[in-house]
Scaffold this motif. Sequence first.
Motif, PDB file in Angstrom:
ATOM      1  N   TYR A 198      -8.527   0.862  -0.203  1.00  0.00           N
ATOM      2  CA  TYR A 198      -8.614   0.507  -1.797  1.00  0.00           C
ATOM      3  C   TYR A 198      -8.966   1.626  -2.201  1.00  0.00           C
ATOM      4  O   TYR A 198      -8.687   2.602  -2.225  1.00  0.00           O
ATOM      5  CB  TYR A 198      -9.326  -0.699  -2.029  1.00  0.00           C
TER       6      TYR A 198
ATOM      7  N   LEU B  37      -2.519  -4.904   0.099  1.00  0.00           N
ATOM      8  CA  LEU B  37      -4.036  -4.659   0.100  1.00  0.00           C
ATOM      9  C   LEU B  37      -3.617  -6.407  -1.462  1.00  0.00           C
ATOM     10  O   LEU B  37      -3.625  -6.238  -1.945  1.00  0.00           O
ATOM     11  CB  LEU B  37      -4.654  -3.922  -1.183  1.00  0.00           C
TER      12      LEU B  37
ATOM     13  N   TYR C 270     -11.246  -1.962   6.700  1.00  0.00           N
ATOM     14  CA  TYR C 270     -11.302  -1.579   4.958  1.00  0.00           C
ATOM     15  C   TYR C 270     -12.042  -0.964   4.050  1.00  0.00           C
ATOM     16  O   TYR C 270     -12.951  -0.284   4.603  1.00  0.00           O
ATOM     17  CB  TYR C 270     -10.895  -2.874   3.874  1.00  0.00           C
TER      18      TYR C 270
ATOM     19  N   MET D  29     -12.089  -6.118  -3.590  1.00  0.00           N
ATOM     20  CA  MET D  29     -11.783  -6.928  -2.053  1.00  0.00           C
ATOM     21  C   MET D  29     -12.546  -8.149  -2.672  1.00  0.00           C
ATOM     22  O   MET D  29     -12.553  -8.052  -1.263  1.00  0.00           O
ATOM     23  CB  MET D  29     -12.853  -6.092  -1.479  1.00  0.00           C
TER      24      MET D  29
ATOM     25  N   ASN E 151      -2.519   4.520   4.243  1.00  0.00           N
ATOM     26  CA  ASN E 151      -2.158   3.754   4.308  1.00  0.00           C
ATOM     27  C   ASN E 151      -1.350   3.373   5.443  1.00  0.00           C
ATOM     28  O   ASN E 151      -0.304   4.215   5.740  1.00  0.00           O
ATOM     29  CB  ASN E 151      -2.323   2.322   3.447  1.00  0.00           C
TER      30      ASN E 151
ATOM     31  N   ARG F 121      -5.549   1.175   8.813  1.00  0.00           N
ATOM     32  CA  ARG F 121      -6.669   0.783   7.793  1.00  0.00           C
ATOM     33  C   ARG F 121      -6.258   0.294   7.381  1.00  0.00           C
ATOM     34  O   ARG F 121      -5.450   1.548   7.037  1.00  0.00           O
ATOM     35  CB  ARG F 121      -7.977   1.789   8.537  1.00  0.00           C
ATOM     36  N   VAL F 122      -6.906   0.321   5.973  1.00  0.00           N
ATOM     37  CA  VAL F 122      -6.155  -0.311   4.551  1.00  0.00           C
ATOM     38  C   VAL F 122      -7.914   0.013   3.889  1.00  0.00           C
ATOM     39  O   VAL F 122      -8.146   0.693   3.803  1.00  0.00           O
ATOM     40  CB  VAL F 122      -5.831  -1.262   4.165  1.00  0.00           C
TER      41      VAL F 122
ATOM     42  N   SER G 282       0.996  -1.544  -0.144  1.00  0.00           N
ATOM     43  CA  SER G 282      -0.151  -0.330   0.261  1.00  0.00           C
ATOM     44  C   SER G 282       0.833   1.286   0.176  1.00  0.00           C
ATOM     45  O   SER G 282       1.666   1.081   0.383  1.00  0.00           O
ATOM     46  CB  SER G 282      -0.547   0.154   1.197  1.00  0.00           C
TER      47      SER G 282
ATOM     48  N   LEU H 221     -15.407  -3.651   6.714  1.00  0.00           N
ATOM     49  CA  LEU H 221     -15.324  -3.258   5.176  1.00  0.00           C
ATOM     50  C   LEU H 221     -16.091  -2.611   4.566  1.00  0.00           C
ATOM     51  O   LEU H 221     -17.620  -2.702   5.033  1.00  0.00           O
ATOM     52  CB  LEU H 221     -15.833  -4.977   3.850  1.00  0.00           C
TER      53      LEU H 221
END
Length: 525
Positions: A405, A118, A362, A248, A112, A402-403, A83, A321
């Motif tokens: 996308y 990811l 996420y 995802m 990130n 946290r991540v 990331s 999510l």
Amino acid sequence: MSKSGFKDVEFDKSKPEAQRPLGSVNTPPDSPKRKHRPMELPLHKASDHGSIGHRRRTSWGELEGSLTIPVSPGSHNTIEVPSLRSPDADSTQFMHNLSATPSMRERRVSRNSFGASLPIPKSKRQSRLSSVVYPEGEGAKAGLPMSATRDILTAQAQDVHSEKVQAAKNMAFVFDIDGVLVHGDRLIPQGKATLDMLNGDNQLGIKIPHIFLTNGSGKPELARVEQLSKILHNPISTDQFIQSHTPMRALAEYYSTVLVVGGEGYRCREVAEEYGFKDIVVPNDIVAWDPTIAPYRVFTDAERATSRPRDFTKMNIEAILVFSDSRDYATDMQIIMDLLRSERGRLGTTAADPVSQRIPIYFSQGDLLCPTEHPTPRMSQGAFRIGLEAMYKALTGEELERVVYGKPELATYKYADEVIASWMDELHGEERVPANVYMIGDNPASDIIGGNMYGWNTCLVRTGVFQGGDNDEENPANFGVFTNVWDAVTAACRKELGDDFGFKWDARKMNPVLHDSHAASAVEV
């Protein structure tokens, strides 16, 4: 000074990469120039190590992040992409003055956590729900199966101009959607003409590869392409379409029980089910189980009847999510905060250690603003995330790992490569990524910076978020700024295919019955 007119960014090699200007993550000045993907970061199979976000010491002595997720034994369908991280990862700056709008300049990357990866699907598109979707009530149009006569005429045109054909197969377009082709459900007029031309309404009758890469979300891919096909009056396939949460689907290999947040009604539950998640919880399920968890929520009988309550004190939610924009900030934030502060995702508990016992969260994208039918852009999922980060810091004293996308994350662009190559195979029988990829976007902070860092040609249009001067000062488009999508695409085509390339198919010029000049001159425009 580069050919595009922008100053080359000089590297300060004495600084760690995270402290360099964002422009410097591309190929250093002394490296060979590459037209596509100048930045090659290592990819890892999911089975290469025991967790995502495993801790390791950096060259400047800091431990990289502790965000870990389990790996399914024997996983073969996933790769992990490192990331991005911006130097401004501390959310404290957003808590000094809660009325201040976070600077887009300072939030160009999704921030990130260090060490996070990811996961994205490694194989070809797993969901071939639709090969081609046709607009309702439309007859034969560009992109639809051609008649035998049209086949013969286009083959003749392409034989005459074989060099242009090869050039057309060596370019591809990647379109953002909102603010480029549509405003919500309203068509931007130049969007239809652009897709008509790329789908074969051009001098050669050739289909020029293009895919759609949007930070939009909240619906299954098939439902969204059906909607777009009707708005744009052009066929769109799920195989050329990427929403922010499409990559995802890879997380289904890592987690079984997840909380899915955002979107209208239960659409995001449908998305998660389609992606292969086994046990999906949505906020309504939790409110139906215990209405006191959201004291300001008015819960209707219809919502209760369609929810799936159970005793959430007897189960662990493994991950959160956020698939789409929240429709109820107060309820969603309360439930997310309860889970982030719980013991490994069990509601009704409070973790003794808010870091080691915290479940991962996420986000499908990080845009602060999104163009809609409203005259000025509206707040998007990035604003929701900023609020959560500030609340978590205030309640625990810790930063929220946290991540994120979506654009401009590298993982999204690498996944786009997978989709482009697959779509090239469907169109022209060549499974590869063309050398000249053009990103058409309206948001400098996601579309343009992401495309620039990935080595694509970037085009900024004025029909969405960007309403600035000659170019964006912080994230300038390297191919140029254009009034609309048609101007951007035709400029790219002239560059790759020549100034004489025609943007309209004319059967009369190719058909000897209708046109009595020689075939060789018939395709001249």
